[in-house]
Design a protein around this motif. Sequence first.
Motif, short mmCIF file in Angstrom:
data_model
loop_
_atom_site.label_atom_id
_atom_site.label_comp_id
_atom_site.label_asym_id
_atom_site.label_seq_id
_atom_site.Cartn_x
_atom_site.Cartn_y
_atom_site.Cartn_z
N LEU A 143 0.83 -1.20 0.00
CA LEU A 143 0.00 0.00 0.00
C LEU A 143 0.86 1.25 0.00
O LEU A 143 0.54 2.24 -0.68
N ASP A 144 1.95 1.23 0.76
CA ASP A 144 2.85 2.38 0.79
C ASP A 144 3.42 2.65 -0.59
O ASP A 144 3.47 3.80 -1.04
N GLU A 145 3.85 1.60 -1.28
CA GLU A 145 4.40 1.76 -2.63
C GLU A 145 3.32 2.26 -3.60
O GLU A 145 3.60 3.12 -4.44
N ASP A 146 2.10 1.75 -3.45
CA ASP A 146 1.01 2.19 -4.33
C ASP A 146 0.68 3.66 -4.09
O ASP A 146 0.46 4.42 -5.05
N VAL A 147 0.67 4.09 -2.84
CA VAL A 147 0.37 5.50 -2.54
C VAL A 147 1.47 6.39 -3.07
O VAL A 147 1.20 7.46 -3.65
N LYS A 148 2.72 5.97 -2.90
CA LYS A 148 3.83 6.77 -3.44
C LYS A 148 3.72 6.91 -4.95
O LYS A 148 3.93 8.00 -5.50
N ALA A 149 3.37 5.83 -5.63
CA ALA A 149 3.23 5.88 -7.10
C ALA A 149 2.08 6.80 -7.49
O ALA A 149 2.19 7.58 -8.45
N LEU A 150 0.96 6.74 -6.76
CA LEU A 150 -0.18 7.61 -7.08
C LEU A 150 0.16 9.08 -6.83
O LEU A 150 -0.25 9.95 -7.61
N VAL A 151 0.90 9.36 -5.76
CA VAL A 151 1.28 10.74 -5.48
C VAL A 151 2.22 11.26 -6.55
O VAL A 151 2.13 12.43 -6.97
N GLN A 152 3.12 10.42 -7.04
CA GLN A 152 4.03 10.85 -8.11
C GLN A 152 3.27 11.11 -9.40
O GLN A 152 3.59 12.05 -10.14
N GLN A 153 2.24 10.29 -9.68
CA GLN A 153 1.45 10.48 -10.89
C GLN A 153 0.52 11.70 -10.78
O GLN A 153 0.26 12.38 -11.75
N ASN A 154 0.03 11.96 -9.56
CA ASN A 154 -0.90 13.06 -9.31
C ASN A 154 -0.39 13.89 -8.14
O ASN A 154 -0.82 13.72 -7.01
N PRO A 155 0.50 14.83 -8.39
CA PRO A 155 1.08 15.61 -7.29
C PRO A 155 0.05 16.44 -6.54
O PRO A 155 0.24 16.77 -5.37
#
Length: 60
Positions: free
Chosen positions: A45-57
């Motif tokens: 989940l942490d990796e998924d959230v980091k990826a989503l934040v990078q895609q949508n700042p």
Amino acid sequence: MKKAIAMAVAGASAVALMACTPSVNVNVNLAPIYAKLDVNVKVQLDEDVKALVQQNPNLF
């Protein structure tokens, strides 16, 4: 006649041997297996959230 008696005795012997065939019963009591999966879920989940934040700042 002797052949018929010999065949009857052989048949009766075969039936008697099959009646005494041993059987094996196996009773397996399985203990429940507990595994801690929460660590893997948190990391994923942490990796998924980091990826989503990078895609949508502007997400947060």
